[in-house]
Design an enzyme around this catalytic site. Sequence first.
Site, PDB file in Angstrom:
ATOM      1  N   TYR A 158       0.817  -1.214   0.000  1.00 57.49           N
ATOM      2  CA  TYR A 158       0.000   0.000   0.000  1.00 57.49           C
ATOM      3  C   TYR A 158       0.855   1.271   0.000  1.00 57.49           C
ATOM      4  O   TYR A 158       0.374   2.345   0.348  1.00 57.49           O
ATOM      5  CB  TYR A 158      -0.960   0.001   1.199  1.00 57.49           C
ATOM      6  CG  TYR A 158      -2.048  -1.059   1.136  1.00 57.49           C
ATOM      7  CD1 TYR A 158      -2.218  -1.883   0.023  1.00 57.49           C
ATOM      8  CD2 TYR A 158      -2.914  -1.245   2.198  1.00 57.49           C
ATOM      9  CE1 TYR A 158      -3.198  -2.859  -0.022  1.00 57.49           C
ATOM     10  CE2 TYR A 158      -3.915  -2.216   2.159  1.00 57.49           C
ATOM     11  CZ  TYR A 158      -4.040  -3.023   1.054  1.00 57.49           C
ATOM     12  OH  TYR A 158      -5.020  -3.990   1.018  1.00 57.49           O
TER      13      TYR A 158
ATOM     14  N   LYS B 107       5.214 -14.692   1.356  1.00 60.27           N
ATOM     15  CA  LYS B 107       4.970 -15.282   0.034  1.00 60.27           C
ATOM     16  C   LYS B 107       6.301 -15.306  -0.711  1.00 60.27           C
ATOM     17  O   LYS B 107       6.397 -14.948  -1.884  1.00 60.27           O
ATOM     18  CB  LYS B 107       3.907 -14.441  -0.710  1.00 60.27           C
ATOM     19  CG  LYS B 107       3.376 -15.039  -1.995  1.00 60.27           C
ATOM     20  CD  LYS B 107       2.640 -16.359  -1.805  1.00 60.27           C
ATOM     21  CE  LYS B 107       2.345 -16.990  -3.162  1.00 60.27           C
ATOM     22  NZ  LYS B 107       1.928 -18.400  -3.034  1.00 60.27           N
TER      23      LYS B 107
ATOM     24  N   ASP C  49      -1.254 -18.054   1.024  1.00 64.29           N
ATOM     25  CA  ASP C  49      -2.348 -18.858   0.463  1.00 64.29           C
ATOM     26  C   ASP C  49      -2.712 -20.002   1.413  1.00 64.29           C
ATOM     27  O   ASP C  49      -3.883 -20.314   1.617  1.00 64.29           O
ATOM     28  CB  ASP C  49      -2.008 -19.375  -0.944  1.00 64.29           C
ATOM     29  CG  ASP C  49      -0.543 -19.725  -1.126  1.00 64.29           C
ATOM     30  OD1 ASP C  49       0.262 -19.473  -0.202  1.00 64.29           O
ATOM     31  OD2 ASP C  49      -0.172 -20.249  -2.189  1.00 64.29           O
TER      32      ASP C  49
ATOM     33  N   ASP D  55      -4.465  -7.057   5.743  1.00 66.27           N
ATOM     34  CA  ASP D  55      -5.785  -6.487   5.471  1.00 66.27           C
ATOM     35  C   ASP D  55      -6.769  -7.626   5.174  1.00 66.27           C
ATOM     36  O   ASP D  55      -7.850  -7.717   5.750  1.00 66.27           O
ATOM     37  CB  ASP D  55      -5.647  -5.541   4.264  1.00 66.27           C
ATOM     38  CG  ASP D  55      -6.867  -4.672   4.065  1.00 66.27           C
ATOM     39  OD1 ASP D  55      -7.780  -4.727   4.893  1.00 66.27           O
ATOM     40  OD2 ASP D  55      -6.894  -3.923   3.059  1.00 66.27           O
TER      41      ASP D  55
ATOM     42  N   ASP E  55      -9.732  -9.492   7.862  1.00 67.68           N
ATOM     43  CA  ASP E  55     -11.161  -9.541   7.522  1.00 67.68           C
ATOM     44  C   ASP E  55     -11.662 -10.984   7.598  1.00 67.68           C
ATOM     45  O   ASP E  55     -12.757 -11.255   8.080  1.00 67.68           O
ATOM     46  CB  ASP E  55     -11.409  -9.001   6.111  1.00 67.68           C
ATOM     47  CG  ASP E  55     -11.818  -7.531   6.137  1.00 67.68           C
ATOM     48  OD1 ASP E  55     -11.392  -6.820   7.072  1.00 67.68           O
ATOM     49  OD2 ASP E  55     -12.549  -7.087   5.229  1.00 67.68           O
TER      50      ASP E  55
END
Length: 360
Positions: A137, A189, A222, A246, A250
């Site tokens: 971001y 990752k 993942d 983020d 959620d």
Amino acid sequence: MTTYRIAVISGDNVGPEVVAEGVKCLDGVASVTDLRFAYTTFPWGAGHYREHGEVMPEDGLELVKGFDAILLGAVGDPYRVPDKIIFARGVVQRIRRGFNQYVNLRPCRLLPGVATPLRGEKDVDLVVVRENTEGEYAWMGGRHYQDTPDELATQVSIFTRRGIERVCRYAFTLARQRNKKRLVTSVTKSNALHYSMVLWDDVFEQVAQDYPDIQTNKVYVDAMAMYLITRPETYDVIVTTNLFGDILSDEASAIQGSIGLAAGGNINPERSYPSMFEPIHGSAPDIAGRGIANPIGTIGAVQLMLEHLGEHAAAALVERGIADVLRAGAVRTPDLGGSATTAQMGDAVAARIRELAGRG
Ligand code: ATP
């Protein structure tokens, strides 16, 4: 008597509805303790943009810099102001960066009396520590050859050794303080992102050396998306990047049973600036104005705020107030299967806080 100065940014749509209940519970705390809260309201957000052509004033950060903490509702009004305007000029991003709130803290605990979509009994008590100022971001990139077949866009991720190190240190320190599983899981990752995430892994491992009493674990994002559903009870502190955090937080809120329950803190650990506390949900325009939004996420944000201010007894009162009201089950907003209003839910928690302090 201690007075805390709180900057209140209610925002748009359900933002003011839920923030009113957070403030009600803080006032409940004030009525039974020596703490006092002096609120100053800042009417920033999409509504401000529609009236004044700016989401917040140029000198907005200066105006809130001197407060002890910021309580935020939700900023955005996607039906009337495009999200790209809100986010590009936004309140939240400017405060997170401007006040070096490099930790986004999102606890996830299954709450009593609230059905989780997960099967079976699970004892979930984890915290996602999301890097909050750089990573995916970072505001870097551009769009070129617009509206031509050759159009292209770049969105550059920025990962710095300093940025990774400080958020990892925060995660390890938190695992020590929580003293639960004493486990920090890094979500990465590095099997696909060979520069940024390999740096992330290297720094995580280096920081881990300084915390030999804390176990570590490395999981690809993942796989983590699956494990959060299949075995969330095995985690304690999860540290990850801005984008991964983020998304995963959620997901974690969904396993709690409703997005309306989850709270987050944007923390400046050095305390050079105020930290900011908010429910993790957005402005929920689809239910705004009906008085049915669940305020528990915001009341949970108030609890996190009190903890950050070092007011642990007061934070525990709020935590128990929330748990007792949910466990009793008589007052529930529609997202939890009930028919209570936002205000009734806030009233119930505030009343329980007073009762717990023996002054009901
Ligand atoms: P924004 O663009 O401001 O983030 P959004 O609609 O994309 O808004 P949310 O506001 O988080 O995202 O809403 C997602 C869904 O969750 C919506 O259906 C909304 O009604 C629901 N929701 C969000 N907050 C609450 C809440 N406090 N209580 C009940 N439902 C909620």
